[in-house]
Write an enzyme that holds these catalytic residues in place. Structure first.
Site, PDB file in Angstrom:
ATOM      1  N   CYS A 111       0.873  -1.172   0.000  1.00 39.50           N
ATOM      2  CA  CYS A 111       0.000   0.000   0.000  1.00 39.50           C
ATOM      3  C   CYS A 111       0.908   1.219   0.000  1.00 39.50           C
ATOM      4  CB  CYS A 111      -0.859  -0.004   1.253  1.00 39.50           C
ATOM      5  SG  CYS A 111      -1.771  -1.530   1.443  1.00 39.50           S
ATOM      6  N   ARG A 133       1.078   1.762  -6.103  1.00 39.56           N
ATOM      7  CA  ARG A 133       1.311   0.723  -5.086  1.00 39.56           C
ATOM      8  C   ARG A 133       0.051  -0.041  -4.711  1.00 39.56           C
ATOM      9  NH1 ARG A 133       6.312   2.033  -2.353  1.00 39.56           N
ATOM     10  NH2 ARG A 133       5.731   0.680  -0.640  1.00 39.56           N
ATOM     11  N   TRP A 171      -3.728  -1.831  -1.317  1.00 43.89           N
ATOM     12  CA  TRP A 171      -3.767  -3.070  -2.091  1.00 43.89           C
ATOM     13  C   TRP A 171      -4.163  -4.132  -1.070  1.00 43.89           C
ATOM     14  CZ3 TRP A 171      -1.099  -7.853  -2.217  1.00 43.89           C
ATOM     15  CH2 TRP A 171      -1.317  -8.603  -3.377  1.00 43.89           C
ATOM     16  N   ASN A 185       1.370   0.161   5.805  1.00 41.80           N
ATOM     17  CA  ASN A 185       1.769  -0.608   4.626  1.00 41.80           C
ATOM     18  C   ASN A 185       2.545  -1.807   5.145  1.00 41.80           C
ATOM     19  OD1 ASN A 185       2.851  -1.551   2.187  1.00 41.80           O
ATOM     20  ND2 ASN A 185       4.602  -0.161   2.346  1.00 41.80           N
ATOM     21  N   GLY A 186       2.091  -3.024   4.801  1.00 39.06           N
ATOM     22  CA  GLY A 186       2.786  -4.226   5.260  1.00 39.06           C
ATOM     23  C   GLY A 186       1.802  -5.215   5.844  1.00 39.06           C
ATOM     24  N   GLU A 210       8.615 -13.222 -20.734  1.00 35.70           N
ATOM     25  CA  GLU A 210       8.346 -11.821 -20.390  1.00 35.70           C
ATOM     26  C   GLU A 210       7.228 -11.254 -21.280  1.00 35.70           C
ATOM     27  OE1 GLU A 210       8.670  -9.796 -18.169  1.00 35.70           O
ATOM     28  OE2 GLU A 210       8.641  -7.788 -19.007  1.00 35.70           O
ATOM     29  N   LYS A 263       3.695  -9.768 -19.881  1.00 35.42           N
ATOM     30  CA  LYS A 263       3.211  -8.406 -20.185  1.00 35.42           C
ATOM     31  C   LYS A 263       1.780  -8.475 -20.718  1.00 35.42           C
ATOM     32  CE  LYS A 263       5.338  -6.323 -18.486  1.00 35.42           C
ATOM     33  NZ  LYS A 263       6.556  -6.666 -17.823  1.00 35.42           N
ATOM     34  N   GLU A 294      -0.707  -9.344 -17.927  1.00 40.26           N
ATOM     35  CA  GLU A 294      -0.870  -8.269 -16.933  1.00 40.26           C
ATOM     36  C   GLU A 294      -1.788  -7.154 -17.395  1.00 40.26           C
ATOM     37  OE1 GLU A 294       3.375  -7.221 -16.168  1.00 40.26           O
ATOM     38  OE2 GLU A 294       2.697  -7.199 -14.103  1.00 40.26           O
ATOM     39  N   HIS A 328       6.262 -31.182 -26.429  1.00 44.90           N
ATOM     40  CA  HIS A 328       6.065 -31.995 -25.224  1.00 44.90           C
ATOM     41  C   HIS A 328       4.790 -31.631 -24.482  1.00 44.90           C
ATOM     42  CE1 HIS A 328       9.974 -33.805 -25.794  1.00 44.90           C
ATOM     43  NE2 HIS A 328      10.467 -32.584 -25.971  1.00 44.90           N
ATOM     44  N   LYS A 331       2.421  -2.176  -7.962  1.00 44.64           N
ATOM     45  CA  LYS A 331       3.783  -2.038  -8.484  1.00 44.64           C
ATOM     46  C   LYS A 331       4.821  -2.684  -7.575  1.00 44.64           C
ATOM     47  CE  LYS A 331       6.800  -0.272 -11.318  1.00 44.64           C
ATOM     48  NZ  LYS A 331       6.874  -0.995 -12.605  1.00 44.64           N
TER      49      LYS A 331
HETATM   50  O1  M6R Z   1      10.166  -4.347  -7.900  1.00 42.32           O
HETATM   51  P1  M6R Z   1      10.525  -5.717  -8.371  1.00 42.32           P
HETATM   52  O2  M6R Z   1      11.324  -5.699  -9.631  1.00 42.32           O
HETATM   53  O3  M6R Z   1      11.195  -6.537  -7.319  1.00 42.32           O
HETATM   54  O4  M6R Z   1       9.149  -6.401  -8.721  1.00 42.32           O
HETATM   55  C1  M6R Z   1       9.081  -7.740  -9.114  1.00 42.32           C
HETATM   56  C2  M6R Z   1       7.745  -8.054  -9.726  1.00 42.32           C
HETATM   57  O5  M6R Z   1       6.719  -7.817  -8.809  1.00 42.32           O
HETATM   58  C3  M6R Z   1       7.488  -7.221 -10.993  1.00 42.32           C
HETATM   59  O6  M6R Z   1       8.474  -7.410 -11.942  1.00 42.32           O
HETATM   60  C4  M6R Z   1       6.113  -7.598 -11.608  1.00 42.32           C
HETATM   61  O7  M6R Z   1       6.175  -8.885 -12.135  1.00 42.32           O
HETATM   62  C5  M6R Z   1       5.746  -6.550 -12.666  1.00 42.32           C
HETATM   63  N1  M6R Z   1       4.382  -6.175 -12.521  1.00 42.32           N
HETATM   64  C6  M6R Z   1       5.983  -7.028 -14.045  1.00 42.32           C
HETATM   65  O8  M6R Z   1       5.512  -6.185 -15.035  1.00 42.32           O
END
Ligand code: M6R
Length: 605
Positions: free
Chosen positions: A2, A27, A74, A98-99, A477, A481, A484, A500, A600
């Protein structure tokens, strides 16, 4: 996970807090809320949903007061409802957090048995009741907070307001970051310096276990033993240009287009025209028996590319592990080993915990982070920063390509030290790396081709991404993307693994994205392309001109990319996949910068 903000001073607190929360919304955006003190009493406004819902509420029900705290959530404990929205309050205190408080169940039972009435499902509310309990026993706000902190188990950054105290705000951190901002006659706290940027660029970071009393004219910091300590005040250089959207519709697009610049900046920090200039590291690559790379999400796919680079270029055994698995696996680690920790935020809870495990196993920790003041950076023996600048879009783009830039330079540094590459070959790879920004610009200029492709796949239910060698992590990756931001299910696979299992998915509806530069593995991938076409699948081929001509296959669409040294192709091939995810999301009308359920910075397990 958060975002929290706080202010004490002379201006209207709500306006300052709302602006701070806008900068922290990356966040989490499940709910938001503010609390201030009006005539000695705590007043709150909270709203379910994005920050705009809270802003609308504040227009209808303004919140006066010159001291306050704010929160963007969050959800972890409890649904994203108004009742679970922070700040959580009793008649004596209001708290933003936050936490995660791990022992909140025991504490809640104990406090309920004393007559405390809880109104939310959150772990945070226990903090409010706990501090209130100490206050009722006659403690001052400072004593009550210090006593409560000692009872909390878990990770947290908090901000606390007290009934009857319109000049005192308390902040504390353990496990989650907390920045303090120094203004003129006004002081601030926030989850990061970005949140405080409109108010001040004079920032101090609380260290693990610290707590602070904020008054309009001073801040008093205590360490975990409650002793008064001083923490360095730094001047940040965050500018509006770095934190705003500029001419772009979304942060994600702006950040994709920033890549040529930030890759160039990052490379310049590690290589001079005369050759590699990686700073001296606290170990000797020659003596390192193994590199262990740990990260989460996108950063872990940068780590997977790096594994190939360390093995191929430096002949150095390298392992990559997802931090959330690694931290509990009880993996033995070799004497003299190096652990490379990759993270944009530098605050990811699993990555930080894995780092601590590796440290306890005697490993030297080298981190590759985008936030130099982050917890991961501070817990490391050495830091090589990515110079991506603030990344606000939840989907990571420019942080990824700058991570690749740093990791390739590290692998080259290891290769040089271990004598596994000649200087000529190292310089050749560096030249290829220097070409990358211009080549990415060329890819970006051609974005209309990707927009066309996005229109063609926007109705797909699934998309398969395939690549070999260095392009296998890029397939993963690319799939992440797309998932997400467009919510289309996608899988990234090694192309050779398709037969496979995943080949069973191929039918005339399934778009299959092949990443196949004309390199040593091209012929093998070309056979896989034929296998998909033979089964009626829609092949989308990303390759260079040579590769496209060589396949001669009846593909659904070809996207031509610049020809490059095979070592640097991951940096090029990921860019059109970022654009594809972006334009597909745009075509579907999803919230690109704040995709559902995501945040994030993942500071919970
Ligand atoms: O801040 P970080 O790079 O440690 O975050 C890791 C992942 O949470 C981050 O890469 C996440 O997968 C992204 N949303 C990818 O786009």
């Amino acid at each position: 996970m958060c975002g929290i903000v706080g202010t004490v001073g002379k201006e209207n607190a709500s306006a300052i807090l709302l602006e701070g929360l806008r900068r922290l919304e990356y966040r989490g955006y499940d709910s938001a809320g503010l609390a201030t003190i009006v005539d000695g009493k705590i007043e709150r406004r909270r709203a379910e949903g994005k920050l705009d819902c809270l802003a609308d509420l504040l227009i209808k029900q303004p919140l006066p007061g010159t001291i306050g705290i704010g929160h963007t959530r969050w959800a972890t404990h409890g649904r994203p409802t108004e009742a679970n929205a922070h700040p959580h309050a009793t008649d004596l205190v209001a708290v933003v957090h936050n936490g995660i408080i791990e022992n909140y169940r025991e504490l809640r039972e104990e406090l309920e048995s004393k007559g405390c009435v809880f109104t939310s499902e959150t772990d945070t509310e226990t903090i409010a009741h706990l501090i209130s309990d100490f206050l009722r026993h006659g403690m001052t706000p400072q004593q009550a907070t210090a006593a409560a902190l000692k009872r909390l188990v878990g990770a947290f950054a908090i901000g606390v307001l007290f009934t009857g105290h319109s000049g005192l705000l308390i902040g504390a951190r353990r496990g989650s970051p907390l920045a303090l901002g120094y203004g003129k006659g006004e002081m601030y706290l926030g989850s990061d310096a970005l949140a405080l940027a409109p108010q001040t660029n004079k920032i101090a970071y609380l260290e693990e276990g610290d707590w602070a009393e904020l008054y309009a004219d001073k801040i008093v910091i205590h360490d975990e033993t409650d002793k008064v300590v001083s923490r360095k005040i730094i001047t940040t250089t965050l500018s509006e240009a770095a934190t705003g959207k500029g001419q772009y519709r979304h942060y994600m697009l702006k950040e994709i287009f920033e890549q040529p610049t930030v890759i160039g900046d990052t490379l310049e920090s590690l290589a001079l025209p005369s050759g590699l200039a990686v700073p001296t590291l606290p170990f000797n690559w020659k003596a390192v028996p193994r590199v262990t790379i740990i990260a989460c999400g996108t950063a872990s796919y940068a780590g997977l590319v790096a594994k190939y680079w360390f093995e191929q270029l430096a002949k150095l055994p390298a392992e990559i592990d997802i931090a959330s698995e690694f931290r509990y696996r009880e993996a033995p680690m070799p004497l003299g080993g190096v652990t490379i920790v990759v993270s944009q935020s530098g605050e990811t809870a699993d990555t930080l915990a894995a780092l601590r495990y590796a440290k306890a196993q005697g490993q030297k920790i080298l981190s590759v982070v985008n936030v130099p003041q982050s917890s991961i950076a501070r817990a490391s023996d050495a830091v090589v920063p990515t110079l991506a600048g603030p990344e606000i879009g939840v989907a990571s783009t420019k942080a990824y390509t700058t991570q690749l830039t740093v990791l390739l330079c590290l692998a080259l540094d290891a290769a040089r030290a271990r004598g596994t590459l000649t200087n000529d070959r190292i310089n050749e790879i560096l030249r290829a790396l220097r070409e990358v920004p211009a080549q990415i610009n060329a890819i970006l200029r051609d974005e209309h081709r990707i927009q066309e492709l996005a229109q063609k796949i926007r109705k797909a239910h699934d998309v398969l991404y395939l690549g070999r060698g260095l392009l296998y992590p890029i397939a993963m990756e690319g799939a992440l993307k797309l998932k997400e931001v467009s919510y289309i299910h996608a899988e990234g696979y090694p192309a050779g693994e398709m037969k496979h299992g995943p080949i069973a998915l191929v039918d005339k509806e399934l778009p299959v994205v092949f990443l196949a530069p004309s390199d040593a593995l091209f012929e093998k991938t070309a056979s896989n392309i034929q296998e998909v076409i033979a089964r009626g699948g829609k092949v989308i081929l990303f390759s260079d001109k040579e590769g496209i001509e060589q396949t001669g296959a009846k593909t659904f669409m070809n996207i031509a990319l610049p020809k490059a040294d095979p070592t640097v192709t991951p940096l090029l091939y990921v860019v059109p996949l970022q654009l594809l995810a972006y334009y597909t999301a745009l075509a579907k009308g999803t919230d690109v910068d704040q995709p559902r359920n995501l945040a994030k910075s993942v500071t919970v397990e």
